[in-house]
Scaffold this motif. Structure first.
Motif, PDB file in Angstrom:
ATOM      1  N   GLY A 130       0.685  -1.120   0.011  1.00  0.00           N
ATOM      2  CA  GLY A 130      -0.091   0.106  -0.030  1.00  0.00           C
ATOM      3  C   GLY A 130       0.829   1.440  -0.052  1.00  0.00           C
ATOM      4  O   GLY A 130       0.414   2.515  -0.354  1.00  0.00           O
ATOM      5  N   SER A 168       4.252   3.813  -1.079  1.00  0.00           N
ATOM      6  CA  SER A 168       4.860   4.181  -2.449  1.00  0.00           C
ATOM      7  C   SER A 168       6.558   4.438  -2.456  1.00  0.00           C
ATOM      8  O   SER A 168       7.001   4.498  -1.207  1.00  0.00           O
ATOM      9  N   ARG A 192      -1.417   2.358 -11.106  1.00  0.00           N
ATOM     10  CA  ARG A 192      -0.513   2.280  -9.857  1.00  0.00           C
ATOM     11  C   ARG A 192       0.448   3.160 -10.262  1.00  0.00           C
ATOM     12  O   ARG A 192       1.216   4.025  -9.073  1.00  0.00           O
ATOM     13  N   ASN A 252       2.757   3.713  -6.548  1.00  0.00           N
ATOM     14  CA  ASN A 252       1.858   3.869  -5.550  1.00  0.00           C
ATOM     15  C   ASN A 252       1.142   2.461  -5.295  1.00  0.00           C
ATOM     16  O   ASN A 252       1.165   1.775  -6.281  1.00  0.00           O
ATOM     17  N   SER A 253       0.356   2.417  -4.226  1.00  0.00           N
ATOM     18  CA  SER A 253      -0.209   1.248  -4.059  1.00  0.00           C
ATOM     19  C   SER A 253       0.432  -0.099  -4.214  1.00  0.00           C
ATOM     20  O   SER A 253       0.013  -0.906  -5.034  1.00  0.00           O
ATOM     21  N   LYS A 297       2.033  -3.540  -3.970  1.00  0.00           N
ATOM     22  CA  LYS A 297       1.859  -4.737  -3.585  1.00  0.00           C
ATOM     23  C   LYS A 297       3.024  -5.916  -3.477  1.00  0.00           C
ATOM     24  O   LYS A 297       4.072  -5.517  -3.971  1.00  0.00           O
TER      25      LYS A 297
END
Length: 125
Positions: A14, A16, A66, A83-84, A86
């Motif tokens: 979640g 960055s 993302r 970003n975001s 995983k």
């Protein structure tokens, strides 16, 4: 052309990170520039790129929405804002450059001429 990637690190899912790739030896304004990644035991895969001097960005389906690639030709630098993140984004990220690659080969790592040394991104769950 020499490329130096930086900005990798350990981040929670979640979170960055922003990767940077500084180039030297030639101005890259007319080059295709991009990012690939390689996870352990896997082949190097396409992440994002600009084709030649254009500012239309190309993304893999797995990162679209993302990640964002950008370039500052005055600074001979390419960025990858992630970003975001995983856990499956965990990999060594490489920046690449090429002055002759054709659009249909943009996503094929074998076709790129110049590579940076890679920077490790680790995303914990």
């Amino acid at each position: 052309v020499q490329l130096q990637a930086s900005g990798g690190g350990l981040v929670q899912a979640g979170g960055s990170l922003r990767l940077s790739c500084v180039t030297s030896g030639d101005t890259i304004g007319t080059y295709s520039v991009g990012w690939f990644r390689q996870a352990p035991g896997k082949e190097r895969e396409f992440v994002a790129a600009f084709f030649r001097r254009g500012y239309n960005a190309y993304y893999s389906d797995s990162v679209k929405g993302r990640f964002a690639i950008s370039r500052d030709n005055a600074k001979n630098t390419v960025y990858l804002q992630m970003n975001s993140l995983k856990p499956e984004d965990t990999a060594v990220y490489y920046c690449g450059a090429d002055s002759q690659i054709i659009l249909s080969s943009l996503r094929d790592a074998v076709q790129w001429d110049y590579w940076g040394q890679g920077t490790l991104v680790t995303v914990s769950s």
